[in-house]
Design a protein around this motif. Structure first.
Motif, PDB file in Angstrom:
ATOM      1  N   ALA A  38      -1.553 -21.764   3.158  1.00  0.00           N
ATOM      2  CA  ALA A  38      -0.138 -21.386   3.156  1.00  0.00           C
ATOM      3  C   ALA A  38       0.120 -20.275   2.150  1.00  0.00           C
ATOM      4  CB  ALA A  38       0.732 -22.612   2.822  1.00  0.00           C
ATOM      5  N   TRP A  39      -0.537 -20.341   0.996  1.00  0.00           N
ATOM      6  CA  TRP A  39      -0.371 -19.289  -0.016  1.00  0.00           C
ATOM      7  C   TRP A  39      -0.887 -17.949   0.497  1.00  0.00           C
ATOM      8  CZ3 TRP A  39      -4.170 -16.530  -2.815  1.00  0.00           C
ATOM      9  CH2 TRP A  39      -3.662 -15.722  -3.826  1.00  0.00           C
ATOM     10  N   ARG A  40      -2.064 -17.980   1.145  1.00  0.00           N
ATOM     11  CA  ARG A  40      -2.614 -16.742   1.701  1.00  0.00           C
ATOM     12  C   ARG A  40      -1.698 -16.162   2.773  1.00  0.00           C
ATOM     13  NH1 ARG A  40      -7.740 -19.418   2.501  1.00  0.00           N
ATOM     14  NH2 ARG A  40      -9.140 -19.099   0.738  1.00  0.00           N
ATOM     15  N   ALA A  41      -1.159 -17.039   3.630  1.00  0.00           N
ATOM     16  CA  ALA A  41      -0.308 -16.562   4.731  1.00  0.00           C
ATOM     17  C   ALA A  41       0.957 -15.905   4.207  1.00  0.00           C
ATOM     18  CB  ALA A  41       0.047 -17.726   5.660  1.00  0.00           C
ATOM     19  N   ALA A  42       1.553 -16.483   3.163  1.00  0.00           N
ATOM     20  CA  ALA A  42       2.806 -15.938   2.628  1.00  0.00           C
ATOM     21  C   ALA A  42       2.566 -14.750   1.722  1.00  0.00           C
ATOM     22  CB  ALA A  42       3.569 -17.032   1.872  1.00  0.00           C
ATOM     23  N   GLY A  43       1.412 -14.751   1.014  1.00  0.00           N
ATOM     24  CA  GLY A  43       1.154 -13.701   0.044  1.00  0.00           C
ATOM     25  C   GLY A  43       1.887 -13.979  -1.257  1.00  0.00           C
ATOM     26  N   ASP A  44       1.304 -13.596  -2.361  1.00  0.00           N
ATOM     27  CA  ASP A  44       1.928 -13.851  -3.665  1.00  0.00           C
ATOM     28  C   ASP A  44       2.780 -12.660  -4.046  1.00  0.00           C
ATOM     29  OD1 ASP A  44       2.692 -14.643  -6.109  1.00  0.00           O
ATOM     30  OD2 ASP A  44       0.703 -15.086  -6.876  1.00  0.00           O
ATOM     31  N   ARG A  45       4.015 -12.646  -3.547  1.00  0.00           N
ATOM     32  CA  ARG A  45       4.904 -11.515  -3.817  1.00  0.00           C
ATOM     33  C   ARG A  45       5.445 -11.522  -5.238  1.00  0.00           C
ATOM     34  NH1 ARG A  45       8.061 -13.183   1.573  1.00  0.00           N
ATOM     35  NH2 ARG A  45       6.638 -12.349   3.114  1.00  0.00           N
ATOM     36  N   SER A  46       5.231 -12.636  -5.969  1.00  0.00           N
ATOM     37  CA  SER A  46       5.814 -12.725  -7.295  1.00  0.00           C
ATOM     38  C   SER A  46       5.151 -11.781  -8.292  1.00  0.00           C
ATOM     39  CB  SER A  46       5.720 -14.159  -7.819  1.00  0.00           C
ATOM     40  OG  SER A  46       4.369 -14.556  -7.924  1.00  0.00           O
ATOM     41  N   VAL A  47       3.942 -11.275  -7.984  1.00  0.00           N
ATOM     42  CA  VAL A  47       3.262 -10.377  -8.902  1.00  0.00           C
ATOM     43  C   VAL A  47       4.026  -9.070  -9.024  1.00  0.00           C
ATOM     44  CG1 VAL A  47       1.145  -9.058  -9.300  1.00  0.00           C
ATOM     45  CG2 VAL A  47       1.011 -11.420  -8.496  1.00  0.00           C
ATOM     46  N   GLY A  48       4.476  -8.554  -7.902  1.00  0.00           N
ATOM     47  CA  GLY A  48       5.280  -7.339  -7.918  1.00  0.00           C
ATOM     48  C   GLY A  48       6.756  -7.680  -7.985  1.00  0.00           C
TER      49      GLY A  48
ATOM     50  N   ARG B  57      -0.679 -17.091  23.346  1.00  0.00           N
ATOM     51  CA  ARG B  57      -0.515 -15.893  22.504  1.00  0.00           C
ATOM     52  C   ARG B  57       0.986 -15.634  22.391  1.00  0.00           C
ATOM     53  NH1 ARG B  57      -3.359 -11.541  25.764  1.00  0.00           N
ATOM     54  NH2 ARG B  57      -2.571 -12.889  27.415  1.00  0.00           N
ATOM     55  N   THR B  58       1.519 -15.898  21.219  1.00  0.00           N
ATOM     56  CA  THR B  58       2.971 -15.961  21.037  1.00  0.00           C
ATOM     57  C   THR B  58       3.432 -14.924  20.044  1.00  0.00           C
ATOM     58  OG1 THR B  58       2.912 -18.350  21.473  1.00  0.00           O
ATOM     59  CG2 THR B  58       4.872 -17.473  20.368  1.00  0.00           C
TER      60      THR B  58
ATOM     61  N   GLN C  37       3.156 -19.020  11.806  1.00  0.00           N
ATOM     62  CA  GLN C  37       2.122 -18.040  11.503  1.00  0.00           C
ATOM     63  C   GLN C  37       0.769 -18.702  11.286  1.00  0.00           C
ATOM     64  OE1 GLN C  37       4.273 -16.217   8.238  1.00  0.00           O
ATOM     65  NE2 GLN C  37       4.706 -14.390   9.459  1.00  0.00           N
ATOM     66  N   LYS C  38       0.775 -19.911  10.742  1.00  0.00           N
ATOM     67  CA  LYS C  38      -0.473 -20.654  10.559  1.00  0.00           C
ATOM     68  C   LYS C  38      -1.174 -20.874  11.899  1.00  0.00           C
ATOM     69  CE  LYS C  38      -1.882 -25.442   9.867  1.00  0.00           C
ATOM     70  NZ  LYS C  38      -1.408 -26.809   9.574  1.00  0.00           N
ATOM     71  N   PHE C  39      -0.403 -21.142  12.948  1.00  0.00           N
ATOM     72  CA  PHE C  39      -0.981 -21.375  14.272  1.00  0.00           C
ATOM     73  C   PHE C  39      -1.281 -20.072  15.016  1.00  0.00           C
ATOM     74  CE2 PHE C  39       1.251 -25.599  13.921  1.00  0.00           C
ATOM     75  CZ  PHE C  39       0.088 -26.351  13.890  1.00  0.00           C
ATOM     76  N   GLY C  40      -0.948 -18.937  14.409  1.00  0.00           N
ATOM     77  CA  GLY C  40      -1.315 -17.659  15.013  1.00  0.00           C
ATOM     78  C   GLY C  40      -0.193 -16.884  15.664  1.00  0.00           C
ATOM     79  N   ALA C  41       1.047 -17.353  15.556  1.00  0.00           N
ATOM     80  CA  ALA C  41       2.163 -16.613  16.148  1.00  0.00           C
ATOM     81  C   ALA C  41       2.470 -15.372  15.317  1.00  0.00           C
ATOM     82  CB  ALA C  41       3.403 -17.495  16.232  1.00  0.00           C
TER      83      ALA C  41
ATOM     84  N   THR D 170      13.609 -22.900   7.057  1.00  0.00           N
ATOM     85  CA  THR D 170      13.181 -21.689   7.748  1.00  0.00           C
ATOM     86  C   THR D 170      11.832 -21.210   7.246  1.00  0.00           C
ATOM     87  OG1 THR D 170      15.460 -20.986   8.167  1.00  0.00           O
ATOM     88  CG2 THR D 170      13.767 -19.282   8.172  1.00  0.00           C
ATOM     89  N   ASP D 171      11.663 -21.192   5.913  1.00  0.00           N
ATOM     90  CA  ASP D 171      10.406 -20.721   5.337  1.00  0.00           C
ATOM     91  C   ASP D 171       9.236 -21.575   5.803  1.00  0.00           C
ATOM     92  OD1 ASP D 171       8.803 -19.133   3.369  1.00  0.00           O
ATOM     93  OD2 ASP D 171       8.611 -21.096   2.420  1.00  0.00           O
ATOM     94  N   ARG D 172       9.433 -22.890   5.810  1.00  0.00           N
ATOM     95  CA  ARG D 172       8.364 -23.779   6.252  1.00  0.00           C
ATOM     96  C   ARG D 172       8.039 -23.556   7.730  1.00  0.00           C
ATOM     97  NH1 ARG D 172       9.221 -29.701   3.401  1.00  0.00           N
ATOM     98  NH2 ARG D 172       9.195 -28.964   1.242  1.00  0.00           N
ATOM     99  N   ALA D 173       9.070 -23.422   8.553  1.00  0.00           N
ATOM    100  CA  ALA D 173       8.840 -23.234   9.992  1.00  0.00           C
ATOM    101  C   ALA D 173       8.157 -21.902  10.267  1.00  0.00           C
ATOM    102  CB  ALA D 173      10.172 -23.314  10.735  1.00  0.00           C
ATOM    103  N   ARG D 174       8.570 -20.855   9.553  1.00  0.00           N
ATOM    104  CA  ARG D 174       7.949 -19.538   9.749  1.00  0.00           C
ATOM    105  C   ARG D 174       6.466 -19.573   9.357  1.00  0.00           C
ATOM    106  NH1 ARG D 174      11.337 -16.582   6.979  1.00  0.00           N
ATOM    107  NH2 ARG D 174      10.231 -16.886   5.014  1.00  0.00           N
ATOM    108  N   ARG D 175       6.171 -20.209   8.198  1.00  0.00           N
ATOM    109  CA  ARG D 175       4.781 -20.312   7.771  1.00  0.00           C
ATOM    110  C   ARG D 175       3.970 -21.162   8.752  1.00  0.00           C
ATOM    111  NH1 ARG D 175       4.101 -23.140   3.403  1.00  0.00           N
ATOM    112  NH2 ARG D 175       6.197 -23.617   2.675  1.00  0.00           N
TER     113      ARG D 175
END
Length: 552
Positions: A132-142, A251-252, A294-298, A286-291
């Protein structure tokens, strides 16, 4: 660049060594394991990590620690590293506290001690955290910076877009010294405002949604020209369809014009959604559903304005405003509804400058010591009132009808009655909004008492009615007199199928008048306007897509 960090926090030295050992055994090549003996020590370590610019992928904290328990620690850790995934280590007796943490503090998982064997009880949970961390990316660094005017509609739109897409940013009012320094460094003038500066130093002047999305790393362009399933609209129904479509091998791609979540995503607290007894914010859901999608490949595309839908043989083609298009075997329409405009003098000119549609959470800090007015009597208005009551001095709900009973859930009415600074004014409407640069006063008409009065305020939030977003659909997609899309049995009148229907069967339950185009959520005629039913319809639509594809 140094390795991302997995942090463990436990005051029991034996447990701390054990979890660190197990983590290093599995993740030592890709992550640096850091352990702390208390919440205070861990926070000090996180501050140093923040200053160095390193990334934290996941934090595992023990629930029972002296001075600061795991929940309190994780809540403070979120301020430093909001993108880090979080898990609570707990004994069986503290399971209830762990579940509460998932609902209230947005902890991702809890782990029961002991976790032997780790291959079955520890690693699957940590795998989910780091994925989940990889999928979202760590935007807090920037850090994205926004410079604008406090009472400016374009500035508000930039802030609202970033907030609704879960992009962290720092706001600078144009009259602050630091804002002046940033504008000088960016060689921007007053006419360039609002200005957005990305972490890599890119400067955007008066940016639009697509520019912002590209700059902050949101996907805006499809990876393919053809899919199994296109989902149009990223509210609860669309997210539900994307999750179930992608998880079942389709393929979604999900296409959203502004930000995922829809109206539900703006809700400060949804308390009647199954599985969240303490409620969940629309942004969290929303954040959980979006992640999850994307985890399943959408694929999830933002800032794409859909302007047309066409059937070309067996393909269903979705057209974009820029002239491009994508196609698929099937389409799910889940475009939701938008709040109707408040027809009162002066409102249009002050929209975004004190008058807001929906729960503009970015305005909450500026409501301190103010009297906030909310127009509307449905759940969204009630949830906003409860939210703003924590920030504002007073909140008045203006309702056209005689009470809230007909339009608002009972639990929400009870909450409002128990909050001392919320007042409900029935049979009251807004007649006029006054102000020059921003909203300053409202003229209200109280039909019950036959009075008209003018009240001072700088904030009006509007939640009235719902208009479906279907103006872009052609005549082939049949709608009712209000613009909601008709589906299934509603399309068969006196045994006759809709005009142009070329299949030897009636339309499926959520199928529109174009075969292979399904409808889910609020945009569907006769739908139940609730988050849970929208998610259910999104999932059901995918089941019907499979049935449609198998029968072709």
């Amino acid at each position: 660049m140094s390795l991302p960090i997995l942090m463990t926090v436990d005051d029991d030295p034996a447990v701390s060594r054990s979890v660190a050992r197990d983590l290093r055994r599995r993740y030592g090549q890709d992550y640096r394991v850091v352990r702390a003996a208390s919440g205070a020590d861990a926070l000090d370590a996180l501050r140093e990590i923040k200053l160095r610019g390193d990334a934290v992928a996941a934090i595992l904290a023990d629930y029972r620690m002296p001075q600061m328990d795991g929940i309190s620690f994780l809540e403070q850790a979120m301020d430093l590293f909001p993108a880090a995934r979080r898990a609570l280590l707990t004994a069986y007796a503290d399971t209830d506290a762990a579940i509460q943490a998932i609902n209230v503090v947005d902890v991702d998982h809890y782990l029961l001690k002991p976790w032997d064997p780790p291959e079955e009880k520890l690693y699957p949970v940590v795998d989910a955290l780091v994925d989940a961390w990889r999928a979202a990316g760590d935007r807090s660094v920037g850090e994205t910076k926004v410079i604008g005017h406090r009472w400016s509609s374009p500035s508000f739109k930039v802030r609202d877009f970033l907030a609704r897409n879960s992009v962290p940013y720092r706001w600078y009012s144009v009259d602050e010294p630091e804002a002046c320094r940033l504008l000088d460094a960016a060689e921007c003038a007053a006419e360039d405002i609002p200005v957005l500066i990305t972490p890599d130093g890119t400067v955007l002047r008066k940016p639009g949604g697509e520019q912002i999305a590209d700059a902050v790393g949101l996907s805006t362009r499809p990876a393919s020209e053809f899919y199994d399933l296109i989902v149009v609209g990223g509210g609860p129904a669309g997210l539900g369809a994307a999750v179930y479509g992608a998880s079942e091998g389709l393929r979604t791609v999900l296409v959203e014009r502004r930000a995922t979540g829809g109206q539900a995503g703006q809700s400060s607290r949804i308390e009647n959604y199954l599985g969240f007894p303490d409620g969940v914010s629309g942004a969290q859901l929303t954040d959980r559903a979006r992640r999850q999608a994307q985890k399943f490949g959408a694929e999830v595309l933002t800032t794409r304005d859909v302007t047309g839908l066409e059937a070309r043989g067996s393909a269903r083609v979705v057209k974009f405003g820029d002239g491009s298009e994508i196609a698929a075997h099937a389409v799910v329409l889940s475009t939701g509804v938008s709040y109707r405009a408040l027809e009162a003098e002066g409102v249009a000119g002050l929209t975004g400058r004190g008058v807001f549609y929906g729960s503009a959470s970015t305005e909450a800090p500026d409501c301190a010591d103010e009297h906030v007015y909310i127009v509307g009597g449905a759940n969204s208005a009630g949830q906003a009132a409860v939210f703003f009551s924590r920030h504002a001095k007073e909140v008045s709900i203006l309702v056209r009808g005689p009470s809230l009973q007909a339009s608002m859930s009972h639990y929400l009415i009870e909450q409002i009655e128990a909050i001392g600074n919320i007042h409900v004014r029935t049979r009251t409407t807004v007649e006029r909004a006054h102000g020059t640069d921003h909203l300053e006063e409202l003229t209200l008409s109280d039909r019950e008492r036959g009075l008209t009065e003018t009240v001072p305020t700088g904030h009006l939030f509007v939640f009235i009615g719902a208009a479906p977003r279907t103006e872009w659909l052609g005549d082939e997609v049949l709608r009712d007199e209000h613009g909601f899309v008709r589906t299934g049995p509603d399309l068969v009148v006196e045994g006759r199928r809709p005009p142009g229907w070329d299949l030897d069967r009636d339309p499926l339950h959520l199928e529109s008048s174009i075969p292979g185009v399904f409808v889910a959520g609020d945009v569907r005629a006769q739908s139940v306007k609730r988050v849970a039913s929208a998610v259910g319809e999104g999932a059901m639509a995918v089941t019907l897509v499979h049935r449609y594809l198998e029968a072709r």
